[in-house]
Structures are given as C-alpha cells and as structure tokens.
Design a protein around this motif. Structure first.
Motif, short mmCIF file in Angstrom:
data_model
loop_
_atom_site.label_atom_id
_atom_site.label_comp_id
_atom_site.label_asym_id
_atom_site.label_seq_id
_atom_site.Cartn_x
_atom_site.Cartn_y
_atom_site.Cartn_z
N CYS A 113 -33.70 15.83 22.08
CA CYS A 113 -33.18 15.99 23.42
C CYS A 113 -32.47 14.70 23.80
O CYS A 113 -32.97 13.60 23.51
N TYR A 114 -31.30 14.82 24.44
CA TYR A 114 -30.47 13.66 24.75
C TYR A 114 -30.07 13.69 26.22
O TYR A 114 -30.00 14.75 26.84
N ASP A 115 -29.76 12.52 26.74
CA ASP A 115 -29.15 12.42 28.07
C ASP A 115 -27.67 12.75 27.91
O ASP A 115 -27.05 12.37 26.92
N PHE A 116 -27.10 13.44 28.88
CA PHE A 116 -25.66 13.65 28.88
C PHE A 116 -25.09 13.31 30.24
O PHE A 116 -25.80 13.33 31.25
N ILE A 117 -23.83 12.97 30.25
CA ILE A 117 -23.14 12.60 31.48
C ILE A 117 -22.02 13.59 31.68
O ILE A 117 -21.18 13.79 30.80
N GLU A 118 -22.00 14.23 32.85
CA GLU A 118 -20.93 15.16 33.17
C GLU A 118 -19.65 14.38 33.41
O GLU A 118 -19.64 13.40 34.15
N ASP A 119 -18.59 14.80 32.76
CA ASP A 119 -17.29 14.13 32.86
C ASP A 119 -16.70 14.28 34.24
O ASP A 119 -16.74 15.27 34.86
#
Length: 119
Positions: A113-119
């Motif tokens: 599981c990873y952190d993601f950043i919405e563009d």
C-alpha cells in the motif's frame, strides 16, 4: 479499509483477460451481499469500483511502460518494487483503500500500500 490518499497494489498472472474478468466479476447473493472471487480471496467486504484500475498486458517487461497511464502514478511509482514484469500480466490498483493482509494466492498477489498525491 477505505483510507483517503492510499493506494493498494496487486500484481498477478492470468491465462486470459476473460479469466481475469471472471475473477473480478461482482455478483449479489440471495441476501443482497456483493462479492467476487477477488473480494472473497482477499477478505474484502466492499470495493468502490470508481476507485479501481485494472490493466491486463502481454509482452511488456518495462515497469514504467506497464504503469503508464495509471492515475497519480508519478506520486508512487518509485515505491513499487522491481520484479520480473514479463512473468506477470495483471495490475490491479485500489485507490483510497489501505489493504495490509498477506494472503497467498496463485493468480494474484498483494504487493503493498502506498501514499498517492492527486495531481
């Protein structure tokens, strides 16, 4: 398991796109409960399909090429481990979903599981 800003990754090997589709196909039981083979094998109660991306590929071995086009991928591709991508053919990502169980399956494997950043 729903968690904003988290994405869970599964990687697998299926005989065909049709077999993959059958594995992911959701059905309702007589009590109105939704499930699929994928959900049952990984003990997942609910998946919001609008936050799910699935890719079936063949003959590609380059990680960047395989993940090209996935949502928010630039924010977490560096965290995805290197592996022999040519031996796999399926990517499944669940966004805003934090999965952590380690369950062995021959067709598909939870990676992380990873952190993601919405563009």
């Amino acid at each position: 398991m729903e968690k904003q800003g988290k994405v869970s990754l599964w990687v697998g090997k299926f005989d065909s796109r049709e077999v993959l589709d059958s594995f992911l196909n959701e059905t309702y039981d007589e009590d109105g409960e939704l499930s699929s083979d994928f959900m049952n094998e990984f003990e997942i109660d609910f998946i919001d399909n609008q936050f799910q991306e699935v890719y079936f590929y063949e003959g590609i071995s380059d990680k960047k090429e395989i993940f090209d086009g996935f949502s928010y991928i630039d924010s977490f591709i560096k965290n995805i481990p290197d592996m022999n991508w040519a031996e796999k053919n399926t990517i499944l990502l669940l966004y805003n979903f934090e999965y952590s169980k380690k369950i062995d399956d021959k067709k598909i494997e939870f990676i992380d599981c990873y952190d993601f950043i919405e563009d």
